[in-house]
Write a protein that holds these residues in place. Structure first.
Motif, PDB file in Angstrom:
ATOM      1  N   UNK A 172     144.362  29.717  66.381  1.00  0.00           N
ATOM      2  CA  UNK A 172     145.464  30.686  66.364  1.00  0.00           C
ATOM      3  C   UNK A 172     146.286  30.544  65.091  1.00  0.00           C
ATOM      4  N   UNK A 173     146.598  29.315  64.702  1.00  0.00           N
ATOM      5  CA  UNK A 173     147.374  29.099  63.475  1.00  0.00           C
ATOM      6  C   UNK A 173     146.609  29.605  62.255  1.00  0.00           C
ATOM      7  N   UNK A 174     145.296  29.394  62.229  1.00  0.00           N
ATOM      8  CA  UNK A 174     144.487  29.899  61.121  1.00  0.00           C
ATOM      9  C   UNK A 174     144.518  31.427  61.085  1.00  0.00           C
ATOM     10  N   UNK A 175     144.433  32.046  62.263  1.00  0.00           N
ATOM     11  CA  UNK A 175     144.465  33.506  62.335  1.00  0.00           C
ATOM     12  C   UNK A 175     145.828  34.050  61.913  1.00  0.00           C
ATOM     13  N   UNK A 176     146.896  33.375  62.298  1.00  0.00           N
ATOM     14  CA  UNK A 176     148.239  33.799  61.872  1.00  0.00           C
ATOM     15  C   UNK A 176     148.315  33.745  60.356  1.00  0.00           C
ATOM     16  N   UNK A 177     147.856  32.633  59.794  1.00  0.00           N
ATOM     17  CA  UNK A 177     147.900  32.450  58.336  1.00  0.00           C
ATOM     18  C   UNK A 177     147.056  33.491  57.606  1.00  0.00           C
ATOM     19  N   UNK A 178     145.927  33.861  58.196  1.00  0.00           N
ATOM     20  CA  UNK A 178     145.020  34.838  57.574  1.00  0.00           C
ATOM     21  C   UNK A 178     145.434  36.285  57.827  1.00  0.00           C
ATOM     22  N   UNK A 179     146.505  36.511  58.624  1.00  0.00           N
ATOM     23  CA  UNK A 179     146.972  37.854  58.897  1.00  0.00           C
ATOM     24  C   UNK A 179     146.205  38.580  59.986  1.00  0.00           C
ATOM     25  N   UNK A 210     144.635  26.341  69.530  1.00  0.00           N
ATOM     26  CA  UNK A 210     145.880  26.488  68.773  1.00  0.00           C
ATOM     27  C   UNK A 210     145.627  26.383  67.269  1.00  0.00           C
ATOM     28  N   UNK A 211     144.698  25.540  66.879  1.00  0.00           N
ATOM     29  CA  UNK A 211     144.332  25.468  65.455  1.00  0.00           C
ATOM     30  C   UNK A 211     143.770  26.814  65.008  1.00  0.00           C
ATOM     31  N   UNK A 247     139.921  19.786  78.410  1.00  0.00           N
ATOM     32  CA  UNK A 247     140.902  20.877  78.382  1.00  0.00           C
ATOM     33  C   UNK A 247     141.890  20.659  77.247  1.00  0.00           C
ATOM     34  N   UNK A 248     142.363  19.416  77.083  1.00  0.00           N
ATOM     35  CA  UNK A 248     143.293  19.124  75.995  1.00  0.00           C
ATOM     36  C   UNK A 248     142.644  19.405  74.643  1.00  0.00           C
ATOM     37  N   UNK A 249     141.386  18.984  74.481  1.00  0.00           N
ATOM     38  CA  UNK A 249     140.668  19.246  73.228  1.00  0.00           C
ATOM     39  C   UNK A 249     140.519  20.743  72.986  1.00  0.00           C
ATOM     40  N   UNK A 250     140.154  21.500  74.029  1.00  0.00           N
ATOM     41  CA  UNK A 250     139.991  22.950  73.890  1.00  0.00           C
ATOM     42  C   UNK A 250     141.327  23.612  73.546  1.00  0.00           C
ATOM     43  N   UNK A 251     142.411  23.166  74.197  1.00  0.00           N
ATOM     44  CA  UNK A 251     143.736  23.728  73.921  1.00  0.00           C
ATOM     45  C   UNK A 251     144.126  23.474  72.467  1.00  0.00           C
ATOM     46  N   UNK A 252     143.894  22.267  71.991  1.00  0.00           N
ATOM     47  CA  UNK A 252     144.213  21.950  70.597  1.00  0.00           C
ATOM     48  C   UNK A 252     143.362  22.780  69.642  1.00  0.00           C
TER      49      UNK A 252
END
Length: 178
Positions: free
Chosen positions: A166-173, A163-164, A155-160
């Motif tokens: 999500x951060x990539x998607x935020x950066x890509x718009x 989030x990675x 679960x911790x691995x999946x959560x991380x």
């Protein structure tokens, strides 16, 4: 070297370099993983394992040596760490109530939190306090489900990983409005 005086057949040597706290964290992680493995086989055996670790960490029953010299830090102080104590309480609660009860409890706690997500009828301070309490309840019961299903690390691995992404998607718009 870690050596248990009362049980000479249960000793092991550790070689490491670096900060002692890092090694102690790794030992705690290893013991937690071992406890999970035993818990998957038998709750009774997991209780016996935990009791053995407690017995080994009582005053003067474990001797720590670092580079051939007895360490100044003793395990009983480490075992009093609140994170380890919280995890132990989560495990005991999970064992006591079992999977069926904790699944029902998780639904109940998540429903209570869901009610507070849009509740603006309470004053800000009361709403904030209520949300904190319900978030804590959900957090604890979800941790217990992870323990019971033996999937904490997954679960911790999946959560991380999520989030990675999500951060990539935020950066890509990806989430930007058109």
């Amino acid at each position: 070297m870690i050596y248990c005086k009362s049980r000479k057949d249960r000793s092991c040597e550790l070689c490491f370099s670096g900060e002692g706290n890092v090694v102690l964290d790794e030992i705690a992680t290893l013991l937690a993983a071992m406890h999970r493995d035993v818990l998957a086989v038998s709750a009774q055996k997991a209780g016996e394992f935990r009791a053995l670790i407690r017995e080994m960490t009582e005053k003067d029953s474990v001797i720590w040596h670092v580079n051939g010299k007895e360490a100044e830090d003793h395990l009983p102080e480490i075992c009093q760490d609140e994170t380890a104590a919280h995890y132990d309480r989560l495990c005991r609660s999970a064992e006591h109530f079992g999977l069926g009860t904790q699944k029902k409890k998780a639904k109940e706690e998540m429903d209570e939190l869901a009610e507070l997500l849009g509740d603006y009828s309470m004053p800000d301070r009361a709403l904030r306090a209520a949300r904190i309490e319900e978030l804590a309840d959900v957090y604890n019961v979800l941790d217990q489900l992870c323990i019971l299903w033996d999937c904490e690390e997954d679960v911790q691995d999946a959560a991380e990983r999520k989030m990675i992404r999500t951060m990539e998607r935020i950066q890509d718009g990806y989430y930007d409005e058109a």
